[in-house]
Write a protein that holds these residues in place. Structure first.
Motif, mmCIF file in Angstrom:
data_model
loop_
_atom_site.group_PDB
_atom_site.id
_atom_site.type_symbol
_atom_site.label_atom_id
_atom_site.label_comp_id
_atom_site.label_asym_id
_atom_site.label_seq_id
_atom_site.Cartn_x
_atom_site.Cartn_y
_atom_site.Cartn_z
ATOM 1 N N PHE A 54 -4.766 6.254 1.499
ATOM 2 C CA PHE A 54 -5.400 6.323 0.178
ATOM 3 C C PHE A 54 -4.848 5.193 -0.683
ATOM 4 C CE2 PHE A 54 -5.847 10.446 2.031
ATOM 5 C CZ PHE A 54 -7.112 10.845 1.637
ATOM 6 N N PRO A 55 -5.659 4.685 -1.630
ATOM 7 C CA PRO A 55 -5.178 3.561 -2.447
ATOM 8 C C PRO A 55 -3.989 3.974 -3.299
ATOM 9 C CG PRO A 55 -7.239 4.432 -3.316
ATOM 10 C CD PRO A 55 -7.012 5.117 -2.024
ATOM 11 N N ARG A 56 -2.907 3.223 -3.176
ATOM 12 C CA ARG A 56 -1.693 3.528 -3.928
ATOM 13 C C ARG A 56 -0.987 2.213 -4.251
ATOM 14 N NH1 ARG A 56 -3.212 8.237 -3.381
ATOM 15 N NH2 ARG A 56 -2.232 9.965 -2.272
ATOM 16 N N SER A 106 5.383 5.332 -3.620
ATOM 17 C CA SER A 106 6.125 4.276 -4.315
ATOM 18 C C SER A 106 6.989 4.813 -5.449
ATOM 19 C CB SER A 106 5.166 3.216 -4.859
ATOM 20 O OG SER A 106 4.259 3.815 -5.751
ATOM 21 N N ASP A 107 6.665 6.015 -5.961
ATOM 22 C CA ASP A 107 7.478 6.544 -7.078
ATOM 23 C C ASP A 107 8.943 6.704 -6.664
ATOM 24 O OD1 ASP A 107 6.477 8.471 -5.323
ATOM 25 O OD2 ASP A 107 6.579 10.079 -6.798
ATOM 26 N N ILE A 108 9.179 7.145 -5.431
ATOM 27 C CA ILE A 108 10.576 7.311 -5.004
ATOM 28 C C ILE A 108 11.079 6.122 -4.198
ATOM 29 C CG2 ILE A 108 10.538 9.819 -5.079
ATOM 30 C CD1 ILE A 108 10.315 9.746 -1.984
ATOM 31 N N SER A 109 10.167 5.349 -3.614
ATOM 32 C CA SER A 109 10.593 4.245 -2.754
ATOM 33 C C SER A 109 10.803 2.945 -3.521
ATOM 34 C CB SER A 109 9.558 3.991 -1.660
ATOM 35 O OG SER A 109 9.497 5.085 -0.801
ATOM 36 N N GLN A 110 9.956 2.710 -4.522
ATOM 37 C CA GLN A 110 9.957 1.400 -5.181
ATOM 38 C C GLN A 110 10.196 1.487 -6.691
ATOM 39 O OE1 GLN A 110 9.599 -1.129 -3.076
ATOM 40 N NE2 GLN A 110 8.881 0.038 -1.310
ATOM 41 N N GLU A 111 9.599 2.505 -7.342
ATOM 42 C CA GLU A 111 9.543 2.500 -8.806
ATOM 43 C C GLU A 111 10.618 3.406 -9.416
ATOM 44 O OE1 GLU A 111 4.781 1.769 -9.220
ATOM 45 O OE2 GLU A 111 5.445 3.671 -8.446
ATOM 46 N N PHE A 112 11.854 3.142 -9.069
ATOM 47 C CA PHE A 112 12.971 3.908 -9.624
ATOM 48 C C PHE A 112 13.984 2.905 -10.164
ATOM 49 C CE2 PHE A 112 16.216 2.910 -6.499
ATOM 50 C CZ PHE A 112 15.449 2.401 -5.472
ATOM 51 N N PHE A 163 0.832 -1.207 0.000
ATOM 52 C CA PHE A 163 0.000 0.000 0.000
ATOM 53 C C PHE A 163 0.869 1.259 0.000
ATOM 54 C CE2 PHE A 163 0.763 -1.671 4.225
ATOM 55 C CZ PHE A 163 1.367 -0.599 4.847
ATOM 56 N N CYS A 164 2.162 1.130 -0.332
ATOM 57 C CA CYS A 164 3.120 2.249 -0.217
ATOM 58 C C CYS A 164 2.496 3.556 -0.719
ATOM 59 C CB CYS A 164 4.382 1.918 -1.015
ATOM 60 S SG CYS A 164 5.619 3.221 -0.897
ATOM 61 N N GLN A 165 2.632 4.610 0.089
ATOM 62 C CA GLN A 165 1.992 5.890 -0.244
ATOM 63 C C GLN A 165 2.927 6.793 -1.067
ATOM 64 O OE1 GLN A 165 -1.538 6.772 1.484
ATOM 65 N NE2 GLN A 165 -1.285 4.607 0.969
#
Ligand code: SF4
Length: 287
Positions: A253-255, A92-98, A88-90
């Motif tokens: 919020f859904p993410r 994710s653009d900087i935490s996961q999707e790089f 549910f990472c709020q």
């Protein structure tokens, strides 16, 4: 890029990072789970060193910290990467999707330059935030050491997934923490976040023992971590450490990988009422 602290060499050119409970064994040319610590020729390097994705002035309440110099502005620093993989990472653009190549596009800002910015504009507070700061430990630590010499207070906003030894090294230079406690259920940590609740509890307890300012954030998600008896256990745990620990109940919020309705406000109010039976300071946020 800078050689990492807290790793040991293994056979066959591998290295073992011992910064967080993942304790990744990393072969040549690969990164650990966080994606920002890489094995080059049998040495571990931090790709995030001096590579912030953001240097931004925020209200301190946005961290959130409500009982630490309220009304102040704080220079906030973050990079890429995280050692959890919350579905549910709020952010994710900087935490996961790089991709690690994304670091190549970032301007270098050394620890000395961060503190020069603070001095130039008279900023008295700096926060390590946005992504998980444990994964850029060396950059955070070097900035914090110079901040202390310059009378700038430092704040860490973290999931608490850091091993005890690095935590003890870091805490001497940090003034305040906001730690995410995502659930009181070990299975939730393991299955939904890929993490270890015991380490987060150990971090919270270290902060209390060392008498540093602590606030805790609980992100409430309907049908996921809204078991009331588990939440009561969480509140009892915090109040057993100190009834004055500030708890923030935050709306989700859904993410990222999960679809759900934004947390109903009535559920937030119910959890707020429950928490107030055990803790003196409870706030709701993100609503
Ligand atoms: S900081 Fe990164 S590389 Fe090191 S153990 Fe944790 S996830 Fe693995």
């Amino acid at each position: 890029m800078r050689e990492a602290s807290f790793y040991i060499a293994e056979e066959g050119g591998k290295v073992k990072c011992i910064l967080c409970p993942k304790n990744c064994s990393i072969s040549e040319g690969n990164t650990g789970v966080c994606g920002v610590r890489e094995n080059f020729s049998g040495k571990l390097y931090s790709l995030a060193y001096s590579k912030p994705i953001a240097l931004h002035l925020d209200p301190i309440e946005k961290k959130p910290l409500y009982h630490f110099f309220p009304g102040s502005k704080i220079l906030s620093i973050g990079t890429y990467g995280c050692n959890l993989n919350c579905r549910f990472c709020q952010n994710s653009d900087i935490s996961q999707e790089f991709r690690k190549e994304d670091f190549d596009n970032l301007e270098e800002v050394t620890p000395e330059q961060v503190v020069q910015i603070c001095s130039k504009y008279g900023y008295k507070f700096a926060a390590f935030t946005y992504n998980e700061p444990s994964v850029f430990f060396e950059y955070m630590f070097d900035i914090a050491v110079i901040c202390k010499k310059n009378d700038i207070k430092t704040v860490v906003v973290s999931n608490g997934q850091i091993n005890k030894e690095p935590m003890l090294k870091l805490i001497e230079y940090i003034d305040a923490f906001n730690i995410d406690l995502k659930s009181f259920n070990p299975d939730f940590y393991r299955k939904i976040c890929g993490g270890d609740i015991l380490t987060t509890k150990q971090t919270i307890e270290t902060i209390v023992e060392k008498k540093k300012h602590l606030e805790v954030t609980f992100l409430l998600i309907e049908n996921l971590n809204d078991n009331e008896s588990e939440f009561v256990e969480l509140c009892k745990y915090l109040s057993g450490l100190d009834k004055n620990i500030v708890l923030h109940i935050s709306r989700a919020f859904p993410r990222y990988k999960m679809e759900f309705e934004p947390t109903p406000l009535i559920l937030i109010s119910k959890f707020e009422d429950t928490a107030k039976k055990y803790l003196n300071y409870v706030y709701t946020g993100n609503i």
